[in-house]
Design an enzyme around this catalytic site. Sequence first.
Site, PDB file in Angstrom:
ATOM      1  N   CYS A 103      49.059  26.374 -68.631  1.00 14.66           N
ATOM      2  CA  CYS A 103      48.615  26.985 -69.885  1.00 14.66           C
ATOM      3  C   CYS A 103      47.454  27.922 -69.565  1.00 14.66           C
ATOM      4  CB  CYS A 103      48.252  25.937 -70.934  1.00 14.66           C
ATOM      5  SG  CYS A 103      46.752  24.984 -70.606  1.00 14.66           S
ATOM      6  N   ASN A 107      43.911  25.081 -68.939  1.00 15.15           N
ATOM      7  CA  ASN A 107      44.183  23.782 -68.335  1.00 15.15           C
ATOM      8  C   ASN A 107      43.291  22.677 -68.902  1.00 15.15           C
ATOM      9  OD1 ASN A 107      44.175  22.278 -65.013  1.00 15.15           O
ATOM     10  ND2 ASN A 107      45.706  22.045 -66.599  1.00 15.15           N
ATOM     11  N   CYS A 135      44.034  21.707 -72.522  1.00 16.71           N
ATOM     12  CA  CYS A 135      44.733  21.170 -73.700  1.00 16.71           C
ATOM     13  C   CYS A 135      46.224  20.959 -73.421  1.00 16.71           C
ATOM     14  CB  CYS A 135      44.557  22.079 -74.915  1.00 16.71           C
ATOM     15  SG  CYS A 135      42.904  22.061 -75.625  1.00 16.71           S
ATOM     16  N   ARG A 136      46.985  22.049 -73.440  1.00 15.30           N
ATOM     17  CA  ARG A 136      48.437  21.933 -73.384  1.00 15.30           C
ATOM     18  C   ARG A 136      48.969  21.471 -72.041  1.00 15.30           C
ATOM     19  NH1 ARG A 136      49.853  27.830 -75.270  1.00 15.30           N
ATOM     20  NH2 ARG A 136      48.036  28.178 -73.951  1.00 15.30           N
ATOM     21  N   SER A 137      48.555  22.114 -70.947  1.00 13.52           N
ATOM     22  CA  SER A 137      49.154  21.755 -69.655  1.00 13.52           C
ATOM     23  C   SER A 137      48.758  20.355 -69.173  1.00 13.52           C
ATOM     24  CB  SER A 137      48.903  22.826 -68.595  1.00 13.52           C
ATOM     25  OG  SER A 137      47.539  23.058 -68.391  1.00 13.52           O
ATOM     26  N   ASP A 143      48.469  26.909 -78.992  1.00 14.30           N
ATOM     27  CA  ASP A 143      47.282  26.423 -78.304  1.00 14.30           C
ATOM     28  C   ASP A 143      46.347  25.736 -79.300  1.00 14.30           C
ATOM     29  OD1 ASP A 143      45.018  25.964 -76.774  1.00 14.30           O
ATOM     30  OD2 ASP A 143      45.084  27.930 -75.804  1.00 14.30           O
TER      31      ASP A 143
END
Length: 146
Positions: free
Chosen positions: A7, A10, A12-14, A119
Amino acid sequence: MQILTVCLGNICRSPTAEAALRAHLPEAVIDSAGTGDWHVGRPPYPPMQRAAAARGLDLSALRARQVTPADFDRFDLILTMDADNTRDVEALRPPGNTTPVQAMTDALPAPDAGQPVPDPYFTGDYDGALALIDRAARAWAARLTS
């Protein structure tokens, strides 16, 4: 199987995708990275950690790192969270490398296949992002183990 999730920062999402894929593909090696370097060495964003913990995913040991060209040789599959991440990852691809780069949601059925993972750092919707990521992780696990 070695999978990298990517993401922007690095945090939140990934890292959430890393934890979700580990839960659904325990035999695989999973890592995460960001296209930017703002958060290198930092843990995932606290609201994301809380949302993940509520679903049984522990992100606390993870630390942000930036994606590198060497990741194309280390991983069998790179999963990105949105089109900007895909573009930035592809810009790092070494000449001649054929490692697949796909959207995190590509394994989902239509109409969700290929959609970006919003995001939550900007939207504030940690639970919504987590739910989409978990659905996608389950779909990738089914695809990769069938």
